[in-house]
Design a protein around this motif. Sequence first.
Motif, PDB file in Angstrom:
ATOM      1  N   LEU A 226       4.790   6.237   9.191  1.00 54.08           N
ATOM      2  CA  LEU A 226       4.649   6.534  10.623  1.00 54.08           C
ATOM      3  C   LEU A 226       3.497   5.716  11.207  1.00 54.08           C
ATOM      4  N   ALA A 227       2.370   5.720  10.481  1.00 52.62           N
ATOM      5  CA  ALA A 227       1.195   4.984  10.945  1.00 52.62           C
ATOM      6  C   ALA A 227       1.525   3.501  11.095  1.00 52.62           C
ATOM      7  N   PHE A 228       2.242   2.944  10.129  1.00 54.93           N
ATOM      8  CA  PHE A 228       2.589   1.522  10.205  1.00 54.93           C
ATOM      9  C   PHE A 228       3.530   1.250  11.373  1.00 54.93           C
TER      10      PHE A 228
ATOM     11  N   TYR B  55       2.469  12.013   2.134  1.00 57.69           N
ATOM     12  CA  TYR B  55       1.545  10.926   2.435  1.00 57.69           C
ATOM     13  C   TYR B  55       2.304   9.638   2.733  1.00 57.69           C
TER      14      TYR B  55
ATOM     15  N   ARG C 162       2.409   3.094  -3.235  1.00 59.18           N
ATOM     16  CA  ARG C 162       1.569   3.741  -4.245  1.00 59.18           C
ATOM     17  C   ARG C 162       1.455   5.229  -3.953  1.00 59.18           C
ATOM     18  N   LEU C 163       1.888   5.605  -2.743  1.00 53.48           N
ATOM     19  CA  LEU C 163       1.817   7.016  -2.356  1.00 53.48           C
ATOM     20  C   LEU C 163       3.179   7.656  -2.555  1.00 53.48           C
ATOM     21  N   LYS C 164       3.214   8.985  -2.372  1.00 57.45           N
ATOM     22  CA  LYS C 164       4.515   9.634  -2.441  1.00 57.45           C
ATOM     23  C   LYS C 164       4.552  10.843  -1.513  1.00 57.45           C
ATOM     24  N   GLY C 165       5.785  11.265  -1.243  1.00 56.72           N
ATOM     25  CA  GLY C 165       5.989  12.488  -0.480  1.00 56.72           C
ATOM     26  C   GLY C 165       5.447  12.421   0.936  1.00 56.72           C
TER      27      GLY C 165
ATOM     28  N   PRO D  27       0.798  -1.230   0.000  1.00 57.87           N
ATOM     29  CA  PRO D  27       0.000   0.000   0.000  1.00 57.87           C
ATOM     30  C   PRO D  27       0.831   1.281   0.000  1.00 57.87           C
TER      31      PRO D  27
ATOM     32  N   ILE E 292       1.378   1.040  14.283  1.00 62.60           N
ATOM     33  CA  ILE E 292       0.558  -0.171  14.267  1.00 62.60           C
ATOM     34  C   ILE E 292       1.397  -1.375  14.692  1.00 62.60           C
TER      35      ILE E 292
ATOM     36  N   ALA F 116       5.281   9.375   3.900  1.00 62.21           N
ATOM     37  CA  ALA F 116       5.938   9.512   5.196  1.00 62.21           C
ATOM     38  C   ALA F 116       4.952   9.252   6.331  1.00 62.21           C
ATOM     39  N   ILE F 117       3.771   9.849   6.236  1.00 64.82           N
ATOM     40  CA  ILE F 117       2.823   9.734   7.350  1.00 64.82           C
ATOM     41  C   ILE F 117       2.290   8.300   7.442  1.00 64.82           C
ATOM     42  N   VAL F 118       2.191   7.615   6.307  1.00 63.93           N
ATOM     43  CA  VAL F 118       1.707   6.234   6.364  1.00 63.93           C
ATOM     44  C   VAL F 118       2.772   5.307   6.949  1.00 63.93           C
TER      45      VAL F 118
END
Lengths: 354, 293
Positions: A140-142, A134, A129-132, A126, A145, A136-138
């Motif tokens: 962080l979220a992982f 977003y 598929r994002l960049k920049g 997942p 988690i 980075a923050i994902v």
Amino acid sequence: MMTMKRLINLKRAEARRIYLTYAVVIIAYVVCQIMSSTKFFSSSMRGMLVPICAYMVMAVSLNLVVGILGELSLGHAGFMSVGAFAGVTSAILMQGTITNAPVRLALAMIIAAIFAAIAGFLIGIPVLRLKGDYLAIVTLAFGEIIKSILNNFYLGVDSQGLHFSMLSDTTRLLKGGRLIIRGPMGISGIQKIATFPAGFVLLMIALMIVFNLVNSRSGRAFMAIRDDRIAAESIGLDITKYKMMAFVMSAAIAGAAGALFAMNYSTIVANKFDFNTSILILVFVVLGGQGNMLGGIIAAAVLTILPEKLRQFSEYRMLLYAVVLIVMMLATNNAEIRAFLSGLNPFRRKEEAE
Amino acid sequence: MIFLNYFISGISLGSIYAIIALGYTMVYGIAKMLNFAHGDVIMVGGYVCFYAVSRYGLNPFLGVAVAMLLCTILGIIVERLAYKPLRQAPSLAVLITAIGMSYFLQNTALLLWSSNPKVFPSIIGRGAFKLFDGALSVSHVTVLTIATCLVIMVVLSLFIGKTRLGKAMRACSEDKGAAQLMGINVNATISMTFAIGSGLAAIAGALLCSAYPTLMPTTGALPGIKAFTAAVFGGIGSVPGAFLGGLMLGVIEIFAKAYISSQLSDAVVFAVLIVVLLVKPAGLLGRMTQEKV
């Protein structure tokens, strides 16, 4: 002809830098070993050798993502914790069968790297598929988690095999079984089999993997993606594939470092690998120079030893890290400040004038 | 009835997230940067309010006003010192600077105010309305939080929609170059956005600490990240989106706490972020922008 010559020169400079990195690491290792054996080091200093190695490997690992691939991962401590828990668990399981400690450590680190690589792959599907911002923050979220899950994870072993449960201990082990991972209490009773030579070997392996990767077709693809994603895509580079390759490799290295780190302590908990640890590693990379492996390694060593040596200023340590991040970014990215700095530095001016 | 109780506390928590998310969403909409330090401005607002009320004996609402003033100034200073020099820099550099700024604020607070948690006095006491013969109790703080959030939403929507400054903000978020050509002072507009966001963060800080009365230097960090999640959920750059995203995230978090596990509720919130980004990256009310080559 001119461009050809410049290319070769560039390559030589690159090669020089790689050999310099290896040389510095080997010399530092030999010096540390000699000092350590002549009782020159205090015992607290000796105790820091393995964590320093682990942090150096983490710096190399994150540098691959931040410096070479040009994406920010804020969850690298998560991979470290996956590696730590997988590595320690496998080391405990192998205690009976493999009595040779270095072999057990090596196997544990390999298993840790595999588990972290799997985590990196699963997260990468997942995330990449994002960049920049977003991305980075994902990451962080992982990272959070992974921490939450490990804090609620129970794993035990008995004669029936492995049992695990979430949230509370419902593993119902048979008599003689051992609860290895105990939720928020983590793992305790770890045999401290991590050694300084093992850390050195891991660092050398990590450096070899990363340098070989960077100077291959894939590595050039990473840097093309970093410098101009659209241009890279337009010449047919499969962005997701290369990003995934870098991400998984980085996660695997981080996992091995986590296993090394964990087996230097008798107890390990998931909260040790929180957001602050991810930021600490980011500070190593930023201070050492993004993409500069040797810089990151030196920064990791300095920033681990300095706080110990300057105990009276320990309250200001995190503040210093924050200032380092801000000042480094301003100094390297603002045209006016950069011009001001190069005006201060007589060597750089000469270099630019040539 | 228990369900309704959870729902109301979810809406209340969500209102706080919504106010924080506004700061993220406006700054992201205009400056295209993730202001990581926003969560820590909340914490600063909380501390200022705390000291104003407990040490200098100010009226709590006056305390919030002082906190708003100081946070607005703080927001402008942060923007001027750390973000403005990096307007042209790659986004990675800006993000790292913002993380550095967040750490800077947290650790300065740690040195100034120590890590001992402070018990925050609620700004309007701890009373509660009893409904349905006491089966449903709604605290005054909850009502105040929800009301404040609604007022802020309406005022801010009117400000952005009807005033010249609001128009300038929208123009800047649309196209900075064109806005500048039309005679809009882009830098001043960005500074103003930071100022508004930071002022709102102070209100959020006071409300957050009234509802969850422990105040520490790290108080703002996690709500900050969750509010960013809310902003993304609702669609970044959209004011109604921040409202909707905040409320939904608050309800999801409280339900996860109540029905799944209190330890895993943060993980559930972050999982929401990941799913939203994958399924609908523009968020619920956001616009998908096509990338120009």
